[in-house]
Enzyme design. Structure first.
Site, short mmCIF file in Angstrom:
data_model
loop_
_atom_site.label_atom_id
_atom_site.label_comp_id
_atom_site.label_asym_id
_atom_site.label_seq_id
_atom_site.Cartn_x
_atom_site.Cartn_y
_atom_site.Cartn_z
N LYS A 67 28.90 91.58 29.63
CA LYS A 67 29.88 92.34 30.42
C LYS A 67 31.22 91.61 30.45
O LYS A 67 32.28 92.19 30.22
CB LYS A 67 29.36 92.50 31.85
CG LYS A 67 30.40 92.99 32.86
CD LYS A 67 29.80 93.27 34.22
CE LYS A 67 29.70 92.05 35.08
NZ LYS A 67 30.96 91.58 35.66
N ASN A 68 31.17 90.30 30.73
CA ASN A 68 32.40 89.55 30.96
C ASN A 68 33.14 89.17 29.68
O ASN A 68 34.23 88.61 29.74
CB ASN A 68 32.11 88.32 31.84
CG ASN A 68 31.70 88.75 33.25
OD1 ASN A 68 31.84 89.93 33.61
ND2 ASN A 68 31.18 87.82 34.01
N ARG B 222 37.60 94.14 40.07
CA ARG B 222 38.61 93.08 40.06
C ARG B 222 39.15 92.81 38.67
O ARG B 222 40.35 92.60 38.48
CB ARG B 222 37.98 91.81 40.63
CG ARG B 222 38.86 90.59 40.56
CD ARG B 222 38.14 89.37 41.10
NE ARG B 222 38.83 88.16 40.73
CZ ARG B 222 39.90 87.70 41.37
NH1 ARG B 222 40.40 88.36 42.39
NH2 ARG B 222 40.48 86.58 40.98
N CYS C 296 36.32 90.71 47.63
CA CYS C 296 34.96 91.23 47.43
C CYS C 296 33.99 90.29 48.12
O CYS C 296 34.37 89.35 48.79
CB CYS C 296 34.72 91.42 45.94
SG CYS C 296 33.67 90.22 45.21
N ARG D 285 39.60 86.37 46.87
CA ARG D 285 39.76 86.02 45.45
C ARG D 285 41.19 86.32 45.05
O ARG D 285 41.51 87.38 44.58
CB ARG D 285 38.75 86.79 44.60
CG ARG D 285 37.33 86.25 44.79
CD ARG D 285 36.30 87.09 44.13
NE ARG D 285 36.30 86.92 42.68
CZ ARG D 285 35.56 87.68 41.88
NH1 ARG D 285 34.86 88.68 42.39
NH2 ARG D 285 35.55 87.48 40.60
N PRO D 286 42.08 85.37 45.33
CA PRO D 286 43.50 85.58 45.04
C PRO D 286 43.76 85.64 43.52
O PRO D 286 42.87 85.38 42.72
CB PRO D 286 44.16 84.35 45.65
CG PRO D 286 43.12 83.31 45.72
CD PRO D 286 41.81 84.03 45.87
N ASP E 199 46.82 84.23 42.49
CA ASP E 199 48.07 83.45 42.42
C ASP E 199 48.27 82.77 41.07
O ASP E 199 49.38 82.73 40.53
CB ASP E 199 48.14 82.42 43.56
CG ASP E 199 46.83 81.63 43.72
OD1 ASP E 199 45.78 82.13 43.29
OD2 ASP E 199 46.88 80.52 44.27
N ASP F 197 27.38 82.41 38.44
CA ASP F 197 26.73 83.73 38.46
C ASP F 197 25.21 83.63 38.44
O ASP F 197 24.53 84.62 38.72
CB ASP F 197 27.21 84.59 37.27
CG ASP F 197 28.64 85.00 37.44
OD1 ASP F 197 29.26 85.46 36.47
OD2 ASP F 197 29.18 84.82 38.55
N VAL G 10 32.53 76.91 42.93
CA VAL G 10 33.51 77.82 42.31
C VAL G 10 34.06 78.82 43.32
O VAL G 10 35.26 79.13 43.31
CB VAL G 10 32.86 78.56 41.11
CG1 VAL G 10 33.77 79.63 40.56
CG2 VAL G 10 32.48 77.55 40.03
N ARG H 229 26.35 97.84 37.80
CA ARG H 229 27.64 97.31 37.32
C ARG H 229 27.42 96.22 36.28
O ARG H 229 28.21 96.03 35.38
CB ARG H 229 28.45 96.73 38.48
CG ARG H 229 29.02 97.77 39.42
CD ARG H 229 29.92 97.12 40.46
NE ARG H 229 30.95 96.30 39.82
CZ ARG H 229 31.80 95.52 40.50
NH1 ARG H 229 31.71 95.44 41.80
NH2 ARG H 229 32.70 94.80 39.87
C1 EPZ Z 1 35.04 85.70 36.31
O1 EPZ Z 1 35.67 86.10 37.53
C2 EPZ Z 1 33.78 86.55 36.19
N1 EPZ Z 1 34.15 87.96 36.11
C3 EPZ Z 1 32.88 86.30 37.41
O2 EPZ Z 1 31.67 87.04 37.21
C4 EPZ Z 1 32.53 84.81 37.46
O3 EPZ Z 1 31.79 84.56 38.63
C5 EPZ Z 1 33.81 83.98 37.48
O4 EPZ Z 1 34.65 84.32 36.34
C6 EPZ Z 1 33.53 82.48 37.42
O5 EPZ Z 1 32.82 82.18 36.27
C7 EPZ Z 1 34.59 88.45 34.92
O6 EPZ Z 1 34.71 87.75 33.94
C8 EPZ Z 1 34.93 89.91 34.90
P1 EPZ Z 1 37.89 82.87 38.38
P2 EPZ Z 1 37.18 85.60 37.87
O7 EPZ Z 1 39.29 83.33 38.22
O8 EPZ Z 1 38.00 85.60 36.64
C9 EPZ Z 1 39.79 81.25 42.41
C10 EPZ Z 1 30.04 88.67 37.73
O9 EPZ Z 1 29.14 88.77 38.58
N2 EPZ Z 1 41.06 81.81 41.92
O10 EPZ Z 1 37.36 81.80 37.46
O11 EPZ Z 1 37.64 86.36 39.05
C11 EPZ Z 1 38.83 82.35 42.87
O12 EPZ Z 1 39.10 82.72 44.21
C12 EPZ Z 1 31.40 88.14 38.14
O13 EPZ Z 1 29.92 89.00 36.52
C13 EPZ Z 1 42.24 81.54 42.61
O14 EPZ Z 1 42.23 80.85 43.63
O15 EPZ Z 1 36.86 84.08 38.30
C14 EPZ Z 1 37.48 81.71 42.72
O16 EPZ Z 1 37.20 80.94 43.89
C15 EPZ Z 1 31.42 87.70 39.59
N3 EPZ Z 1 43.41 82.05 42.15
C16 EPZ Z 1 37.66 80.75 41.54
O17 EPZ Z 1 39.08 80.60 41.35
C17 EPZ Z 1 43.47 82.82 41.01
O18 EPZ Z 1 44.58 83.26 40.61
C18 EPZ Z 1 37.04 81.27 40.26
O19 EPZ Z 1 37.70 82.44 39.92
C19 EPZ Z 1 42.26 83.10 40.32
C20 EPZ Z 1 41.08 82.58 40.79
#
Ligand code: EPZ
Length: 414
Positions: free
Chosen positions: A20-21, A90, A114, A119-120, A122, A301, A323, A393
Protein backbone atom coordinates in the site's frame (compact mmCIF):
# COMPACT_ATOMS: atom_id res chain seq x y z
CA UNK A 1 -18.06 -6.25 11.50
CA UNK A 2 -15.79 -9.29 11.48
CA UNK A 3 -16.68 -12.38 13.52
CA UNK A 4 -13.75 -14.59 14.53
CA UNK A 5 -13.83 -17.95 16.32
CA UNK A 6 -10.43 -18.17 18.04
CA UNK A 7 -8.30 -21.03 19.25
CA UNK A 8 -7.44 -22.70 15.93
CA UNK A 9 -3.87 -23.14 14.72
CA UNK A 10 -3.40 -21.50 11.32
CA UNK A 11 -1.70 -23.57 8.67
CA UNK A 12 -0.83 -22.93 5.04
CA UNK A 13 0.46 -20.42 2.52
CA UNK A 14 -0.64 -16.85 1.84
CA UNK A 15 0.36 -14.70 -1.12
CA UNK A 16 1.34 -11.18 -0.11
CA UNK A 17 -0.05 -8.27 -2.14
CA UNK A 18 1.72 -5.17 -3.43
CA UNK A 19 2.66 -2.61 -0.78
CA UNK A 20 0.00 0.00 0.00
CA UNK A 21 2.67 2.49 1.07
CA UNK A 22 4.59 2.03 -2.18
CA UNK A 23 1.48 2.18 -4.41
CA UNK A 24 0.19 5.49 -3.02
CA UNK A 25 3.24 7.70 -3.79
CA UNK A 26 3.64 5.91 -7.14
CA UNK A 27 0.07 6.86 -8.11
CA UNK A 28 0.74 10.49 -7.16
CA UNK A 29 3.94 10.45 -9.27
CA UNK A 30 1.60 10.24 -12.30
CA UNK A 31 0.80 13.95 -11.73
CA UNK A 32 4.38 14.80 -12.76
CA UNK A 33 3.90 13.83 -16.42
CA UNK A 34 1.15 13.77 -19.12
CA UNK A 35 2.60 10.50 -20.41
CA UNK A 36 1.19 7.07 -19.42
CA UNK A 37 2.29 5.59 -16.11
CA UNK A 38 1.67 1.83 -15.78
CA UNK A 39 1.81 0.26 -12.31
CA UNK A 40 1.65 -3.52 -11.77
CA UNK A 41 0.87 -5.51 -8.60
CA UNK A 42 -1.30 -2.70 -7.19
CA UNK A 43 -3.35 -3.93 -4.20
CA UNK A 44 -7.14 -3.46 -4.24
CA UNK A 45 -7.52 -1.38 -1.08
CA UNK A 46 -9.75 1.49 -0.01
CA UNK A 47 -6.72 3.78 0.28
CA UNK A 48 -5.63 2.94 -3.27
CA UNK A 49 -9.16 3.68 -4.50
CA UNK A 50 -8.98 7.04 -2.73
CA UNK A 51 -5.65 7.85 -4.40
CA UNK A 52 -7.13 6.91 -7.81
CA UNK A 53 -10.19 9.11 -7.15
CA UNK A 54 -7.87 11.97 -6.21
CA UNK A 55 -5.67 11.91 -9.35
CA UNK A 56 -8.86 11.60 -11.44
CA UNK A 57 -10.28 14.68 -9.69
CA UNK A 58 -7.06 16.51 -10.58
CA UNK A 59 -7.34 15.61 -14.29
CA UNK A 60 -5.88 12.13 -14.88
CA UNK A 61 -7.63 9.16 -16.51
CA UNK A 62 -7.19 5.84 -14.72
CA UNK A 63 -7.83 2.35 -16.07
CA UNK A 64 -7.57 -0.49 -13.52
CA UNK A 65 -7.58 -4.11 -14.61
CA UNK A 66 -6.61 -7.01 -12.32
CA UNK A 67 -3.79 -5.43 -10.43
CA UNK A 68 -2.50 -3.12 -13.16
CA UNK A 69 -3.19 0.62 -13.08
CA UNK A 70 -2.78 2.60 -16.31
CA UNK A 71 -2.79 6.33 -15.58
CA UNK A 72 -2.91 8.69 -18.58
CA UNK A 73 -3.99 12.21 -19.59
CA UNK A 74 -3.66 15.20 -17.35
CA UNK A 75 -2.17 17.54 -19.96
CA UNK A 76 -4.01 20.15 -17.89
CA UNK A 77 -4.21 19.57 -14.12
CA UNK A 78 -6.62 21.20 -11.67
CA UNK A 79 -4.80 22.90 -8.76
CA UNK A 80 -7.26 22.04 -6.00
CA UNK A 81 -7.46 18.66 -4.25
CA UNK A 82 -11.01 17.94 -2.99
CA UNK A 83 -10.87 18.37 0.80
CA UNK A 84 -13.04 15.30 1.39
CA UNK A 85 -10.44 13.04 -0.23
CA UNK A 86 -7.51 14.57 1.65
CA UNK A 87 -9.39 14.29 4.94
CA UNK A 88 -10.12 10.62 4.21
CA UNK A 89 -6.44 9.69 3.80
CA UNK A 90 -3.36 11.51 5.09
CA UNK A 91 -1.17 10.32 2.21
CA UNK A 92 -3.29 12.49 -0.14
CA UNK A 93 -1.18 15.39 1.08
CA UNK A 94 1.55 14.08 -1.24
CA UNK A 95 -0.20 15.72 -4.23
CA UNK A 96 0.98 19.15 -3.01
CA UNK A 97 4.58 18.89 -4.26
CA UNK A 98 3.76 17.39 -7.69
CA UNK A 99 1.07 20.03 -8.35
CA UNK A 100 3.33 22.96 -7.42
CA UNK A 101 6.19 21.49 -9.46
CA UNK A 102 3.99 20.78 -12.51
CA UNK A 103 1.54 23.75 -12.66
CA UNK A 104 3.03 26.23 -10.19
CA UNK A 105 0.11 26.21 -7.79
CA UNK A 106 -1.83 23.95 -5.44
CA UNK A 107 -4.50 24.04 -2.78
CA UNK A 108 -4.63 21.00 -0.50
CA UNK A 109 -6.51 20.57 2.80
CA UNK A 110 -4.37 19.83 5.83
CA UNK A 111 -4.65 16.10 6.55
CA UNK A 112 -6.98 15.20 9.42
CA UNK A 113 -5.27 14.27 12.67
CA UNK A 114 -5.72 10.56 13.12
CA UNK A 115 -5.66 7.90 15.79
CA UNK A 116 -1.86 7.99 15.91
CA UNK A 117 -1.69 11.35 17.66
CA UNK A 118 -1.02 14.73 16.02
CA UNK A 119 0.61 14.27 12.63
CA UNK A 120 1.87 17.64 11.41
CA UNK A 121 3.22 18.33 7.97
CA UNK A 122 5.75 20.99 8.97
CA UNK A 123 8.69 19.14 7.37
CA UNK A 124 6.75 18.98 4.08
CA UNK A 125 6.00 22.73 4.09
CA UNK A 126 9.47 23.84 5.21
CA UNK A 127 11.01 21.67 2.48
CA UNK A 128 8.78 23.00 -0.31
CA UNK A 129 9.54 26.56 0.83
CA UNK A 130 13.25 25.75 0.53
CA UNK A 131 12.59 24.74 -3.08
CA UNK A 132 11.08 28.18 -3.73
CA UNK A 133 7.35 27.68 -3.13
CA UNK A 134 5.34 30.43 -1.39
CA UNK A 135 3.39 28.44 1.17
CA UNK A 136 0.38 29.78 3.10
CA UNK A 137 -1.69 27.90 5.65
CA UNK A 138 -5.21 29.15 6.27
CA UNK A 139 -8.62 27.77 7.32
CA UNK A 140 -7.55 24.17 7.26
CA UNK A 141 -5.78 24.21 3.91
CA UNK A 142 -2.37 24.85 2.40
CA UNK A 143 -2.00 27.12 -0.63
CA UNK A 144 1.32 26.95 -2.44
CA UNK A 145 2.56 28.90 -5.46
CA UNK A 146 5.82 28.92 -7.37
CA UNK A 147 6.85 30.42 -10.69
CA UNK A 148 9.57 27.78 -10.84
CA UNK A 149 10.77 25.45 -8.11
CA UNK A 150 14.54 25.20 -7.90
CA UNK A 151 16.65 22.41 -6.39
CA UNK A 152 17.83 23.18 -2.86
CA UNK A 153 19.28 21.53 0.22
CA UNK A 154 16.76 20.44 2.88
CA UNK A 155 17.62 19.05 6.31
CA UNK A 156 14.93 16.86 7.93
CA UNK A 157 14.81 16.93 11.75
CA UNK A 158 13.33 13.43 11.57
CA UNK A 159 13.59 10.94 8.67
CA UNK A 160 9.93 11.42 7.81
CA UNK A 161 8.62 9.00 5.13
CA UNK A 162 6.02 11.45 3.82
CA UNK A 163 8.28 14.50 3.83
CA UNK A 164 11.03 12.58 2.00
CA UNK A 165 8.51 11.40 -0.61
CA UNK A 166 7.01 14.90 -0.95
CA UNK A 167 10.45 16.38 -1.66
CA UNK A 168 11.51 13.61 -4.05
CA UNK A 169 8.28 14.16 -6.03
CA UNK A 170 8.75 17.95 -6.18
CA UNK A 171 12.52 17.74 -6.74
CA UNK A 172 12.04 15.44 -9.74
CA UNK A 173 10.66 18.37 -11.75
CA UNK A 174 12.76 21.15 -10.19
CA UNK A 175 15.83 22.21 -12.19
CA UNK A 176 19.06 21.65 -10.28
CA UNK A 177 19.77 19.30 -7.42
CA UNK A 178 17.56 18.80 -4.37
CA UNK A 179 19.56 17.36 -1.48
CA UNK A 180 17.57 15.83 1.37
CA UNK A 181 19.77 15.37 4.44
CA UNK A 182 18.55 12.76 6.97
CA UNK A 183 16.00 11.20 4.57
CA UNK A 184 13.71 8.22 5.27
CA UNK A 185 15.09 4.97 3.81
CA UNK A 186 12.00 2.78 3.99
CA UNK A 187 11.79 0.37 1.01
CA UNK A 188 8.72 2.25 -0.19
CA UNK A 189 10.70 5.52 -0.30
CA UNK A 190 13.58 3.88 -2.17
CA UNK A 191 11.07 2.42 -4.65
CA UNK A 192 9.59 5.87 -5.30
CA UNK A 193 13.10 7.09 -6.14
CA UNK A 194 13.54 4.12 -8.53
CA UNK A 195 10.27 5.06 -10.27
CA UNK A 196 11.30 8.73 -10.56
CA UNK A 197 14.59 7.62 -12.10
CA UNK A 198 12.65 5.54 -14.67
CA UNK A 199 10.73 8.74 -15.44
CA UNK A 200 13.93 10.69 -16.08
CA UNK A 201 15.12 12.16 -12.79
CA UNK A 202 18.59 11.30 -11.47
CA UNK A 203 18.76 10.03 -7.88
CA UNK A 204 21.84 9.28 -5.78
CA UNK A 205 21.85 7.87 -2.22
CA UNK A 206 24.77 8.72 0.06
CA UNK A 207 25.43 7.95 3.71
CA UNK A 208 23.35 10.77 5.22
CA UNK A 209 21.50 12.18 2.22
CA UNK A 210 19.68 11.55 -1.02
CA UNK A 211 20.15 13.83 -4.02
CA UNK A 212 17.65 14.15 -6.86
CA UNK A 213 18.45 16.08 -10.03
CA UNK A 214 15.19 17.28 -11.59
CA UNK A 215 14.41 17.61 -15.28
CA UNK A 216 12.02 20.02 -17.05
CA UNK A 217 9.88 17.15 -18.38
CA UNK A 218 9.48 13.66 -16.98
CA UNK A 219 8.40 10.74 -19.16
CA UNK A 220 5.95 7.95 -18.40
CA UNK A 221 7.16 4.61 -17.06
CA UNK A 222 6.16 1.05 -16.21
CA UNK A 223 6.78 -0.19 -12.66
CA UNK A 224 5.90 -3.12 -10.41
CA UNK A 225 4.93 -2.38 -6.81
CA UNK A 226 7.09 -4.16 -4.22
CA UNK A 227 5.51 -6.65 -1.77
CA UNK A 228 3.88 -5.27 1.37
CA UNK A 229 6.27 -5.99 4.25
CA UNK A 230 3.67 -4.93 6.83
CA UNK A 231 1.02 -7.25 5.42
CA UNK A 232 3.64 -10.04 5.36
CA UNK A 233 4.59 -9.43 9.00
CA UNK A 234 0.92 -9.44 9.98
CA UNK A 235 0.28 -12.90 8.49
CA UNK A 236 3.49 -14.32 9.92
CA UNK A 237 2.29 -13.10 13.32
CA UNK A 238 -1.05 -14.86 12.68
CA UNK A 239 0.91 -18.12 12.44
CA UNK A 240 3.02 -17.29 15.49
CA UNK A 241 0.16 -16.23 17.77
CA UNK A 242 -1.90 -19.37 17.03
CA UNK A 243 1.04 -21.77 17.36
CA UNK A 244 0.53 -22.66 13.69
CA UNK A 245 2.68 -22.66 10.56
CA UNK A 246 2.33 -19.94 7.95
CA UNK A 247 4.40 -19.38 4.80
CA UNK A 248 4.14 -15.91 3.27
CA UNK A 249 4.82 -15.98 -0.48
CA UNK A 250 6.01 -13.13 -2.76
CA UNK A 251 7.85 -11.24 -0.03
CA UNK A 252 11.25 -9.50 0.25
CA UNK A 253 12.77 -11.09 3.39
CA UNK A 254 15.37 -8.31 3.40
CA UNK A 255 12.63 -5.79 4.26
CA UNK A 256 11.66 -7.74 7.39
CA UNK A 257 15.01 -8.32 9.13
CA UNK A 258 14.43 -6.35 12.37
CA UNK A 259 10.93 -7.79 12.75
CA UNK A 260 12.02 -11.40 12.08
CA UNK A 261 14.84 -11.02 14.60
CA UNK A 262 12.33 -10.14 17.35
CA UNK A 263 9.88 -12.83 16.21
CA UNK A 264 12.63 -15.43 16.58
CA UNK A 265 13.42 -14.13 20.08
CA UNK A 266 9.73 -14.64 20.88
CA UNK A 267 10.25 -18.35 20.19
CA UNK A 268 9.03 -18.70 16.60
CA UNK A 269 10.98 -20.99 14.26
CA UNK A 270 11.68 -19.05 11.07
CA UNK A 271 12.74 -20.29 7.65
CA UNK A 272 13.68 -17.78 4.94
CA UNK A 273 13.65 -18.43 1.17
CA UNK A 274 14.49 -16.08 -1.71
CA UNK A 275 10.94 -14.71 -1.90
CA UNK A 276 9.14 -16.39 1.00
CA UNK A 277 9.28 -16.62 4.79
CA UNK A 278 7.80 -19.42 6.91
CA UNK A 279 7.00 -19.16 10.61
CA UNK A 280 6.24 -22.04 12.99
CA UNK A 281 4.68 -20.56 16.09
CA UNK A 282 5.71 -21.73 19.57
CA UNK A 283 3.10 -23.28 21.90
CA UNK A 284 3.40 -20.07 23.91
CA UNK A 285 5.49 -17.00 22.89
CA UNK A 286 8.33 -15.69 25.02
CA UNK A 287 8.42 -12.08 26.24
CA UNK A 288 10.50 -9.76 24.05
CA UNK A 289 11.58 -6.13 24.51
CA UNK A 290 11.81 -3.90 21.44
CA UNK A 291 11.55 -0.30 20.30
CA UNK A 292 10.21 0.95 16.98
CA UNK A 293 12.63 2.91 14.79
CA UNK A 294 12.87 4.34 11.29
CA UNK A 295 13.97 1.74 8.71
CA UNK A 296 15.92 -0.52 9.01
CA UNK A 297 14.71 -0.58 12.63
CA UNK A 298 11.57 -2.37 13.85
CA UNK A 299 8.67 -0.89 11.81
CA UNK A 300 6.15 1.10 13.84
CA UNK A 301 3.35 -0.41 11.72
CA UNK A 302 4.11 -3.84 13.17
CA UNK A 303 4.20 -2.59 16.78
CA UNK A 304 0.45 -3.09 17.44
CA UNK A 305 0.35 -6.57 15.83
CA UNK A 306 3.51 -7.59 17.75
CA UNK A 307 1.97 -6.38 21.01
CA UNK A 308 -0.95 -8.75 20.34
CA UNK A 309 1.53 -11.64 20.22
CA UNK A 310 3.29 -10.49 23.41
CA UNK A 311 -0.09 -10.17 25.16
CA UNK A 312 -0.09 -13.96 25.50
CA UNK A 313 3.68 -14.40 26.03
CA UNK A 314 5.33 -15.89 29.08
CA UNK A 315 6.67 -12.93 31.06
CA UNK A 316 6.93 -9.19 30.78
CA UNK A 317 7.72 -7.31 27.54
CA UNK A 318 8.70 -3.66 27.30
CA UNK A 319 7.75 -1.96 24.01
CA UNK A 320 8.89 1.58 23.20
CA UNK A 321 7.14 3.51 20.40
CA UNK A 322 9.63 6.14 19.16
CA UNK A 323 8.03 7.14 15.81
CA UNK A 324 4.58 8.32 16.96
CA UNK A 325 3.60 10.26 20.03
CA UNK A 326 0.55 8.09 20.68
CA UNK A 327 0.19 4.83 18.82
CA UNK A 328 -1.77 2.94 21.45
CA UNK A 329 -5.26 2.59 19.98
CA UNK A 330 -4.92 -1.19 20.25
CA UNK A 331 -4.29 -1.21 24.04
CA UNK A 332 -7.82 -0.54 25.33
CA UNK A 333 -9.50 -3.22 23.17
CA UNK A 334 -6.73 -5.73 24.03
CA UNK A 335 -7.45 -5.10 27.72
CA UNK A 336 -11.09 -5.99 26.98
CA UNK A 337 -9.76 -9.33 25.69
CA UNK A 338 -7.97 -9.99 28.95
CA UNK A 339 -4.53 -8.62 28.11
CA UNK A 340 -2.51 -6.94 30.85
CA UNK A 341 -0.83 -3.83 29.40
CA UNK A 342 0.27 -0.59 31.02
CA UNK A 343 1.05 2.57 29.07
CA UNK A 344 3.71 4.84 30.56
CA UNK A 345 4.55 7.74 28.26
CA UNK A 346 5.63 6.10 25.00
CA UNK A 347 6.38 2.78 26.69
CA UNK A 348 4.01 -0.21 26.82
CA UNK A 349 4.63 -2.80 29.53
CA UNK A 350 2.94 -6.09 28.58
CA UNK A 351 2.45 -8.80 31.25
CA UNK A 352 1.71 -11.86 29.13
CA UNK A 353 -1.34 -13.97 30.02
CA UNK A 354 -1.97 -17.64 29.26
CA UNK A 355 -5.14 -17.12 27.24
CA UNK A 356 -6.97 -14.13 25.80
CA UNK A 357 -10.75 -14.25 25.71
CA UNK A 358 -13.04 -13.32 22.81
CA UNK A 359 -14.79 -9.93 23.09
CA UNK A 360 -16.58 -7.26 21.05
CA UNK A 361 -13.91 -4.68 20.16
CA UNK A 362 -13.44 -1.64 17.89
CA UNK A 363 -10.54 -0.95 15.53
CA UNK A 364 -9.42 2.71 15.45
CA UNK A 365 -6.76 2.51 12.71
CA UNK A 366 -5.41 0.00 10.23
CA UNK A 367 -2.71 -1.59 12.38
CA UNK A 368 -4.64 -1.48 15.65
CA UNK A 369 -7.34 -3.38 13.74
CA UNK A 370 -4.74 -5.94 12.65
CA UNK A 371 -3.66 -6.40 16.27
CA UNK A 372 -7.26 -7.10 17.32
CA UNK A 373 -7.76 -9.65 14.54
CA UNK A 374 -4.57 -11.46 15.61
CA UNK A 375 -5.62 -11.46 19.27
CA UNK A 376 -9.08 -12.77 18.29
CA UNK A 377 -7.50 -15.63 16.29
CA UNK A 378 -5.71 -16.78 19.45
CA UNK A 379 -8.45 -15.96 21.97
CA UNK A 380 -10.89 -18.44 23.49
CA UNK A 381 -14.35 -18.13 22.02
CA UNK A 382 -15.85 -15.69 19.57
CA UNK A 383 -14.76 -12.09 18.95
CA UNK A 384 -16.46 -9.33 17.01
CA UNK A 385 -14.15 -6.69 15.50
CA UNK A 386 -15.89 -3.47 14.43
CA UNK A 387 -14.33 -0.72 12.33
CA UNK A 388 -13.43 -3.20 9.63
CA UNK A 389 -13.25 -0.36 7.09
CA UNK A 390 -9.90 0.48 8.69
CA UNK A 391 -8.74 -3.06 7.88
CA UNK A 392 -10.04 -2.75 4.30
CA UNK A 393 -7.85 0.37 3.94
CA UNK A 394 -4.70 -1.69 4.43
CA UNK A 395 -5.30 -5.41 3.93
CA UNK A 396 -6.43 -6.81 0.56
CA UNK A 397 -8.89 -9.74 0.85
CA UNK A 398 -8.20 -10.13 4.58
CA UNK A 399 -11.08 -12.53 5.31
CA UNK A 400 -10.32 -14.70 2.29
CA UNK A 401 -6.60 -14.90 3.08
CA UNK A 402 -7.25 -15.80 6.74
CA UNK A 403 -9.82 -18.47 5.79
CA UNK A 404 -7.25 -19.82 3.33
CA UNK A 405 -5.04 -20.41 6.38
CA UNK A 406 -7.81 -22.27 8.20
CA UNK A 407 -9.09 -19.39 10.34
CA UNK A 408 -12.81 -19.24 11.18
CA UNK A 409 -13.58 -15.69 10.08
CA UNK A 410 -16.88 -14.23 8.84
CA UNK A 411 -17.41 -10.72 7.52
CA UNK A 412 -20.88 -9.62 8.61
CA UNK A 413 -23.05 -6.56 8.22
CA UNK A 414 -23.82 -4.48 11.32
C1 EPZ B 1 4.11 6.71 6.59
O1 EPZ B 1 3.34 7.72 7.22
C2 EPZ B 1 3.19 5.51 6.45
N1 EPZ B 1 2.06 5.86 5.59
C3 EPZ B 1 2.70 5.07 7.83
O2 EPZ B 1 1.92 3.88 7.66
C4 EPZ B 1 3.92 4.73 8.70
O3 EPZ B 1 3.48 4.42 10.00
C5 EPZ B 1 4.87 5.92 8.74
O4 EPZ B 1 5.24 6.32 7.40
C6 EPZ B 1 6.16 5.60 9.51
O5 EPZ B 1 6.81 4.53 8.91
C7 EPZ B 1 2.25 5.88 4.25
O6 EPZ B 1 3.33 5.63 3.74
C8 EPZ B 1 1.05 6.22 3.42
P1 EPZ B 1 6.19 10.03 8.85
P2 EPZ B 1 3.90 9.25 7.32
O7 EPZ B 1 6.11 11.30 8.09
O8 EPZ B 1 4.60 9.60 6.06
C9 EPZ B 1 6.15 13.15 12.42
C10 EPZ B 1 -0.04 2.56 7.77
O9 EPZ B 1 -0.68 2.01 8.68
N2 EPZ B 1 6.11 14.20 11.37
O10 EPZ B 1 7.44 9.19 8.77
O11 EPZ B 1 2.79 10.10 7.78
C11 EPZ B 1 4.80 12.43 12.54
O12 EPZ B 1 3.93 13.16 13.39
C12 EPZ B 1 0.50 3.97 7.98
O13 EPZ B 1 0.20 2.04 6.65
C13 EPZ B 1 6.26 15.53 11.73
O14 EPZ B 1 6.40 15.86 12.91
O15 EPZ B 1 4.98 9.07 8.50
C14 EPZ B 1 5.19 11.11 13.12
O16 EPZ B 1 5.28 11.22 14.54
C15 EPZ B 1 0.23 4.47 9.38
N3 EPZ B 1 6.23 16.49 10.76
C16 EPZ B 1 6.59 10.85 12.55
O17 EPZ B 1 7.06 12.12 12.06
C17 EPZ B 1 6.08 16.17 9.44
O18 EPZ B 1 6.09 17.09 8.57
C18 EPZ B 1 6.59 9.84 11.43
O19 EPZ B 1 5.84 10.37 10.39
C19 EPZ B 1 5.92 14.81 9.08
C20 EPZ B 1 5.95 13.84 10.07
Amino acid sequence: MIRILGGRRLDGEVRISGAKNAALPAIFASLLTPEPLVLHNVPKLLDVETAVELVQALGKEVHWSNGTLRITGGEELRPEAPAELVQRMRASFLVLGPLVARIGQAKVALPGGCALGPRPVDFHLQGLARLGAQVEVGNGAVQAKATRLRGARVYLDFPSVGATEQLLLAGALAPGETVIVNPAREPEVVELAVLLQKMGAEVRWDLDRVTIRGTPRLSGAEHTIIPDRIEAGTYLLAGAITGGRVRALSVCPEHLRAFLDRLELAGAAIEVGPDWVEVQGPPRPKAVDFRTWPYPGFPTDLQPPMVALLARAEGRSTVTETVYAARFGHVEPLLQMGARIQVMGNVLVVEGVERLRGAQVEATDIRAGAALVLAALAAEGVSFVRGEHHLARGYENLGEKLCGLGAQVWEEQG
